[in-house]
Design a protein around this motif. Structure first.
Motif, PDB file in Angstrom:
ATOM      1  N   SER A   1       0.849  -1.186   0.000  1.00  0.00           N
ATOM      2  CA  SER A   1       0.000   0.000   0.000  1.00  0.00           C
ATOM      3  C   SER A   1       0.885   1.237   0.000  1.00  0.00           C
ATOM      4  O   SER A   1       2.068   1.166   0.376  1.00  0.00           O
ATOM      5  N   PRO A   2       0.361   2.406  -0.388  1.00  0.00           N
ATOM      6  CA  PRO A   2       1.189   3.622  -0.370  1.00  0.00           C
ATOM      7  C   PRO A   2       1.779   3.918   1.004  1.00  0.00           C
ATOM      8  O   PRO A   2       2.953   4.283   1.106  1.00  0.00           O
ATOM      9  N   SER A   3       1.005   3.747   2.059  1.00  0.00           N
ATOM     10  CA  SER A   3       1.524   4.044   3.405  1.00  0.00           C
ATOM     11  C   SER A   3       2.606   3.055   3.798  1.00  0.00           C
ATOM     12  O   SER A   3       3.623   3.439   4.408  1.00  0.00           O
ATOM     13  N   GLN A   4       2.447   1.781   3.457  1.00  0.00           N
ATOM     14  CA  GLN A   4       3.481   0.798   3.758  1.00  0.00           C
ATOM     15  C   GLN A   4       4.769   1.097   2.991  1.00  0.00           C
ATOM     16  O   GLN A   4       5.871   0.993   3.537  1.00  0.00           O
ATOM     17  N   TYR A   5       4.612   1.479   1.741  1.00  0.00           N
ATOM     18  CA  TYR A   5       5.780   1.808   0.921  1.00  0.00           C
ATOM     19  C   TYR A   5       6.513   3.016   1.503  1.00  0.00           C
ATOM     20  O   TYR A   5       7.747   3.049   1.563  1.00  0.00           O
ATOM     21  N   PHE A   6       5.753   4.003   1.951  1.00  0.00           N
ATOM     22  CA  PHE A   6       6.333   5.216   2.548  1.00  0.00           C
ATOM     23  C   PHE A   6       7.136   4.860   3.794  1.00  0.00           C
ATOM     24  O   PHE A   6       8.242   5.370   4.006  1.00  0.00           O
ATOM     25  N   ILE A   7       6.588   3.989   4.624  1.00  0.00           N
ATOM     26  CA  ILE A   7       7.304   3.558   5.825  1.00  0.00           C
ATOM     27  C   ILE A   7       8.578   2.823   5.454  1.00  0.00           C
ATOM     28  O   ILE A   7       9.643   3.030   6.062  1.00  0.00           O
ATOM     29  N   ARG A   8       8.519   1.952   4.434  1.00  0.00           N
ATOM     30  CA  ARG A   8       9.717   1.239   4.003  1.00  0.00           C
ATOM     31  C   ARG A   8      10.796   2.236   3.558  1.00  0.00           C
ATOM     32  O   ARG A   8      11.978   2.079   3.877  1.00  0.00           O
ATOM     33  N   MET A   9      10.392   3.270   2.814  1.00  0.00           N
ATOM     34  CA  MET A   9      11.358   4.269   2.366  1.00  0.00           C
ATOM     35  C   MET A   9      11.964   5.009   3.551  1.00  0.00           C
ATOM     36  O   MET A   9      13.165   5.292   3.563  1.00  0.00           O
ATOM     37  N   ARG A  10      11.145   5.322   4.552  1.00  0.00           N
ATOM     38  CA  ARG A  10      11.666   5.961   5.756  1.00  0.00           C
ATOM     39  C   ARG A  10      12.701   5.078   6.441  1.00  0.00           C
ATOM     40  O   ARG A  10      13.756   5.548   6.891  1.00  0.00           O
ATOM     41  N   MET A  11      12.425   3.782   6.528  1.00  0.00           N
ATOM     42  CA  MET A  11      13.337   2.876   7.216  1.00  0.00           C
ATOM     43  C   MET A  11      14.630   2.680   6.422  1.00  0.00           C
ATOM     44  O   MET A  11      15.705   2.531   7.006  1.00  0.00           O
ATOM     45  N   VAL A  12      14.539   2.670   5.087  1.00  0.00           N
ATOM     46  CA  VAL A  12      15.746   2.593   4.270  1.00  0.00           C
ATOM     47  C   VAL A  12      16.636   3.799   4.541  1.00  0.00           C
ATOM     48  O   VAL A  12      17.858   3.676   4.717  1.00  0.00           O
ATOM     49  N   ARG A  13      16.027   4.976   4.592  1.00  0.00           N
ATOM     50  CA  ARG A  13      16.785   6.197   4.872  1.00  0.00           C
ATOM     51  C   ARG A  13      17.359   6.166   6.287  1.00  0.00           C
ATOM     52  O   ARG A  13      18.519   6.530   6.511  1.00  0.00           O
ATOM     53  N   ALA A  14      16.582   5.718   7.234  1.00  0.00           N
ATOM     54  CA  ALA A  14      17.047   5.648   8.622  1.00  0.00           C
ATOM     55  C   ALA A  14      18.233   4.701   8.750  1.00  0.00           C
ATOM     56  O   ALA A  14      19.222   5.002   9.435  1.00  0.00           O
ATOM     57  N   ARG A  15      18.155   3.548   8.089  1.00  0.00           N
ATOM     58  CA  ARG A  15      19.260   2.588   8.138  1.00  0.00           C
ATOM     59  C   ARG A  15      20.531   3.200   7.559  1.00  0.00           C
ATOM     60  O   ARG A  15      21.628   3.021   8.095  1.00  0.00           O
ATOM     61  N   HIS A  16      20.386   3.928   6.445  1.00  0.00           N
ATOM     62  CA  HIS A  16      21.540   4.582   5.842  1.00  0.00           C
ATOM     63  C   HIS A  16      22.153   5.600   6.810  1.00  0.00           C
ATOM     64  O   HIS A  16      23.377   5.626   7.004  1.00  0.00           O
ATOM     65  N   LEU A  17      21.333   6.429   7.432  1.00  0.00           N
ATOM     66  CA  LEU A  17      21.835   7.452   8.346  1.00  0.00           C
ATOM     67  C   LEU A  17      22.485   6.838   9.581  1.00  0.00           C
ATOM     68  O   LEU A  17      23.482   7.355  10.093  1.00  0.00           O
TER      69      LEU A  17
END
Length: 314
Positions: A257-273
């Motif tokens: 879903s769009p909200s699930q995808y958005f959360i995944r993108m947030r977590m990808v960015r968080a892992r990188h940081l």
């Protein structure tokens, strides 16, 4: 690259393996940063990225892709290993001129070891589905069935190399790149791929999925506003659809879903940081949209399998 899957060795939850991305987003899931490229006019269904990679000994997540992705080795050499979920590692020694073709419905894991130097350079070429489907219709008639390309790892094809190098020269090195010429090259490459790399079995098409250019527009907006509150209405408006139809088509295109995808993108960015910066966990949470440290930790643990502090200290 190869039609493989991914284990949970990096702590990712099973739901993370459901993530399906558009090819140009692959850089978010690879170590390091893509090379800076000159500003160029956008060409529909053709996107180029350049990467310089160092050795990666720990397996990394490579999500499934929505559209075909070609990777050409531009310089250097490496041993690239890939494996399916629960499978054995398969190794390929690659050097300048070798290519990978990814059209996988399943995520997988990979790692690589460079040879004779610290880095090797690759070019990613994203081809939109409309180009592949147009090539199929031209070759097989207007009623051609769904197109599925097979996955290729570390192969050599002089025509693929020639066209990709021509695209790189036109889009990145020419002072005034021609969209017409670049799209003609991409069309020629699509015809060659359909002729030479069709999968033996052709699964059913994801009917009524969100169009590639709309998916790219929406995911670009998500990426640019990770710290903002999720807004289904805003994203649906960008796609010029009602919220109901946008959600349905988005999930058919990505598996989430769009909200699930958005959360995944947030977590990808968080892992990188967490891995690449010294920002505090509180500041990282704020950067990806969580004003409450406890809420950020809760979501991160649910999606990744460990807390942010455990992930950073691992």
């Amino acid at each position: 690259m190869a039609n493989t899957g991914r284990t949970s060795q990096d702590g990712l939850s099973t739901s993370s393996r459901d993530l399906r991305i558009n090819g140009e987003s692959m850089g978010e899931f690879l170590p390091g940063e893509p090379q800076a490229l000159p500003s160029r006019p956008e060409i529909t269904d053709v996107v180029i990225q350049l990467f310089t990679h160092r050795s990666v000994t720990e397996p990394i997540l490579v999500p499934a892709v929505v559209e075909p992705l070609l990777v050409l080795v531009l310089a250097g050499a490496a041993t690239v290993e890939e494996r399916a979920l629960g499978g054995e590692w398969e190794a390929a020694d690659v050097s300048t001129g070798d290519f990978f073709l990814t059209s996988s419905d399943e995520p997988y894991e990979m790692r690589w070891q460079t040879h004779g130097g610290d880095t090797f350079e690759v070019m990613h070429l994203y081809l939109g589905l409309p180009l592949i489907e147009q090539a199929s219709r031209e070759l097989s008639g207007q009623h051609a069935g769904p197109v599925r390309l097979r996955d290729v790892s570390g192969a050599r094809d002089e025509r693929v190399v020639f066209v990709m190098e021509q695209l790189r020269t036109e889009l990145l090195l020419q002072r005034s790149p021609s969209a017409l010429f670049a799209r003609s090259l991409a069309q020629a490459l699509a015809v060659h791929l359909v002729r030479s790399y069709l999968a033996e079995s052709q699964p059913g098409r994801r009917v009524n999925a969100l169009q590639a250019y709309k998916l790219r527009k929406v995911t670009d907006a998500m990426r640019a506003h990770l710290s903002d509150e999720f807004s289904l209405a805003t994203l649906a408006s960008l796609a010029e659809l009602s919220e109901y139809h946008f959600s349905r088509l988005f999930k058919r295109a990505t598996g989430l879903s769009p909200s699930q995808y958005f959360i995944r993108m947030r977590m990808v960015r968080a892992r990188h940081l967490l891995l690449e910066t010294r920002l505090s966990i509180i500041d990282i949470g704020l950067e990806v949209g969580y004003s409450s440290p406890s809420h950020f930790s809760q979501v991160f643990r649910r999606e990744v399998g460990v807390t942010p502090s455990e992930f950073r200290g691992a």
